[in-house]
Enzyme design. Structure first.
Site, PDB file in Angstrom:
ATOM      1  N   LYS A 110      82.369  77.504  53.225  1.00 56.27           N
ATOM      2  CA  LYS A 110      81.902  78.822  53.633  1.00 56.27           C
ATOM      3  C   LYS A 110      80.429  78.731  53.996  1.00 56.27           C
ATOM      4  CE  LYS A 110      81.684  83.545  51.732  1.00 56.27           C
ATOM      5  NZ  LYS A 110      82.002  84.362  50.541  1.00 56.27           N
ATOM      6  N   LYS A 121      85.293  79.407  56.550  1.00 52.51           N
ATOM      7  CA  LYS A 121      85.043  80.839  56.364  1.00 52.51           C
ATOM      8  C   LYS A 121      83.601  81.156  56.710  1.00 52.51           C
ATOM      9  CE  LYS A 121      85.087  84.570  52.925  1.00 52.51           C
ATOM     10  NZ  LYS A 121      85.378  84.942  51.526  1.00 52.51           N
ATOM     11  N   ASP A 128      85.225  81.767  45.172  1.00 52.06           N
ATOM     12  CA  ASP A 128      84.113  81.433  46.067  1.00 52.06           C
ATOM     13  C   ASP A 128      82.925  80.985  45.216  1.00 52.06           C
ATOM     14  OD1 ASP A 128      85.952  82.569  47.755  1.00 52.06           O
ATOM     15  OD2 ASP A 128      84.495  83.751  48.887  1.00 52.06           O
TER      16      ASP A 128
END
Length: 538
Positions: free
Chosen positions: A438, A474, A375
């Site tokens: 995300k 996400k 991430d």
């Protein structure tokens, strides 16, 4: 013509009755004068009568014969003719004594008229008289089969009758062709039933296999996004209508609701999409080991038995930790025998305020320790200054550093100010080869909200239509309750389809969410509501 004749008879009878009354009251002189006038009028009437019968018979003779129910045929004599023949010779002798005989004759004529009105004229092919019963049972329109005639001749000679409404329920005689068609239809129905059964069995088998593959870590990922060259024209032309986004979100929340009977299945599926996260300053091997245990067994044994879920089949999507704790997470999952991927934040999380070289080294360190998912955070300075070219180049370098590990680009939407910037940053991240985009790090004041999620989903859909690559999504930060996760799953289903309800394309970054889901599932299974302190710690 028949009615004209009846009217003529009635008029003549009324005239005769009137003359009888005049004869009884007048003298002999007036009697003689009236007799002469009556004789002249009678002759005229007789001539009219003959003409009327002639015209009537001529009109009917052009078609078929007319047979009345009285049985008369050929002649047209009636009681009035008999009376007129007698009356012509003895008109001068009529007096008061002959009035009853006239009344009786008048009654007979009326009875004959009424009888003729009751019966119906029947048209037949011959002039021979028939009774009413014979005409009803032997209709001349249909021929009766005789031994001399064959079935083919009868079919040729028999008239074709038009189908009526009552004939709709009649069944046609089945031929060999019809039987073959019927057999083919029966075979098709059988095959459709078998196909339906096989599809149902296949669906159940796929559900079971997906759980097993998720447990064993053999679930195949979709084709990775290889990225495309930066398209600045597409990025710069993009613009978001804020009011339309709000209206769409309100419509989703008001009109798309999950029924209470199906919420258990949705919540169980959401557990598979959770990236169970710990990003605290006091993280240690023991905390990470407990987190891995919770990821491998998210629900208690009693609850899994009550929900009839096989032990070990239901796990979370991944475990997310700092790069320094990746090795501990990998070791903890190996001890439990759970093949769950380990995700790691990197690139100076959460601010990203480090040099590009350090950020790339941090990615390589996490991958070397066993992280399967990285991430990364984007440089918000480049996004706010609209320097999309330099941002694209940085993300391409990070994608190379990840290697075989999947890259999730954190946009930090709370710091991008506008929905249009969020949409443009999403496009640039996907063009650089991000496998997931995300929402946020969870450390900003504004994290994952439904309007922001809608804008990012529309960017994913547009990129898929243009390139054919599917990019995951996400949301992270602010998702703490079961109600929140159901709303996000509804958004994914409505905007991106059912495929985005699986962990391959949908993940949820949360730490306290699993505890609330377990409480709701326990309420469904036992009927009681438990406090957060009574549930196992997530």
């Amino acid at each position: 013509m028949f009615e004209k004749f009846l009217n003529y008879l009635e008029k003549k009878l009324s005239c005769l009755c009137q003359t009888v009354n005049d004869d009884s009251s007048s003298d002999e002189h007036s009697e003689r004068n009236s007799d002469g006038s009556r004789n002249s009028s009678q002759c005229d009437d007789d001539s009219y009568k003959e003409n009327s019968f002639k015209s009537y018979s001529e009109e009917e003779s052009s078609g078929e014969d007319v047979v009345e129910s009285t049985g008369r045929s050929g002649t047209r004599s009636s009681s009035y003719e008999e009376y007129s023949s007698k009356n012509t010779g003895s008109t001068h002798t009529i007096g008061n004594t002959e009035v009853p005989s006239l009344i009786e004759q008048h009654k007979k004529i009326n009875s004959s008229i009424e009888s003729t009105k009751k019966h119906v004229k029947l048209r037949v092919g011959s002039s021979s008289p028939r009774t009413k019963q014979e005409v009803q049972h032997k209709s001349p329109e249909f021929k009766i089969k005789t031994p001399k005639q064959s079935s083919k001749e009868l079919e040729k000679n028999s008239p074709k009758r038009e189908r009526t409404k009552g004939d709709r329920n009649l069944k046609k005689p089945q031929t060999m062709k019809d039987k073959n068609v019927k057999q083919e239809d029966d075979k098709k129905l059988d095959t459709t039933k078998q196909d339906k059964e096989t599809t149902d069995e296949k669906a159940s088998r796929l559900r079971k296999s997906s759980l097993k593959e998720h447990k064993n870590g053999t679930h195949k990922m979709l084709e990775r996004n290889s990225g495309i060259p930066l398209n600045l024209g597409w990025v710069n032309r993009s613009c978001v209508n804020d009011q339309a986004v709000k209206n769409r979100v309100q419509d989703l929340l008001s009109s798309r609701l999950i029924h209470a009977d199906h919420q258990v299945e949705w919540l169980a599926r959401s557990i598979q999409c959770i990236d169970l996260t710990t990003l605290a300053g006091d993280d240690c091997p023991s905390n990470v080991a407990r987190l891995c245990s919770k990821a491998a067994h998210p629900l208690s044994d009693d609850l899994t038995r009550a929900l009839q879920i096989k032990h070990g089949l239901l796990t979370t999507g991944a475990v997310c930790v700092y790069p320094a704790r990746v090795a501990d997470a990998v070791l903890g999952l190996e001890r439990l025998g759970a093949n769950i991927p380990v995700a790691s934040v990197a690139t100076g999380f959460p601010t990203g305020q480090t040099s590009l070289k350090i950020r790339l080294e941090e990615i390589e360190f996490a991958v070397a320790n066993g992280a399967k998912e990285i991430d990364i955070v984007i440089n918000r300075e480049l996004a706010l200054s609209q320097n999309w070219g330099e941002l694209y180049n940085e993300l391409v370098e990070m994608r190379k550093a990840c290697g075989e590990s999947h890259m999730k680009s954190i946009l930090a939407v709370g710091e991008l100010c506008t929905l249009t910037n969020i949409y443009k940053a999403s496009l640039v991240a996907m063009m650089a080869g991000s496998d997931f985009i995300k929402t946020s790090t969870g450390k900003e004041t504004v994290n994952a909200t439904l309007p922001i999620g809608l804008v990012m989903c529309r960017a994913i859909r547009a990129y898929n239509r243009k390139t054919g690559f599917k990019v995951g999504f996400k949301p992270a930060g602010g998702i703490r309750t079961s109600k929140d996760v159901l709303q996000w799953m509804t958004l994914m289903k409505e905007e991106l389809g059912d495929n985005y309800l699986k962990p391959d394309l949908f993940r949820i970054g949360a730490s306290a969410l699993l505890n609330d889901i377990e409480r709701n599932l326990a309420n469904y299974a036992t009927g009681g509501y438990f406090l957060a302190e009574e549930m196992p710690m997530a």
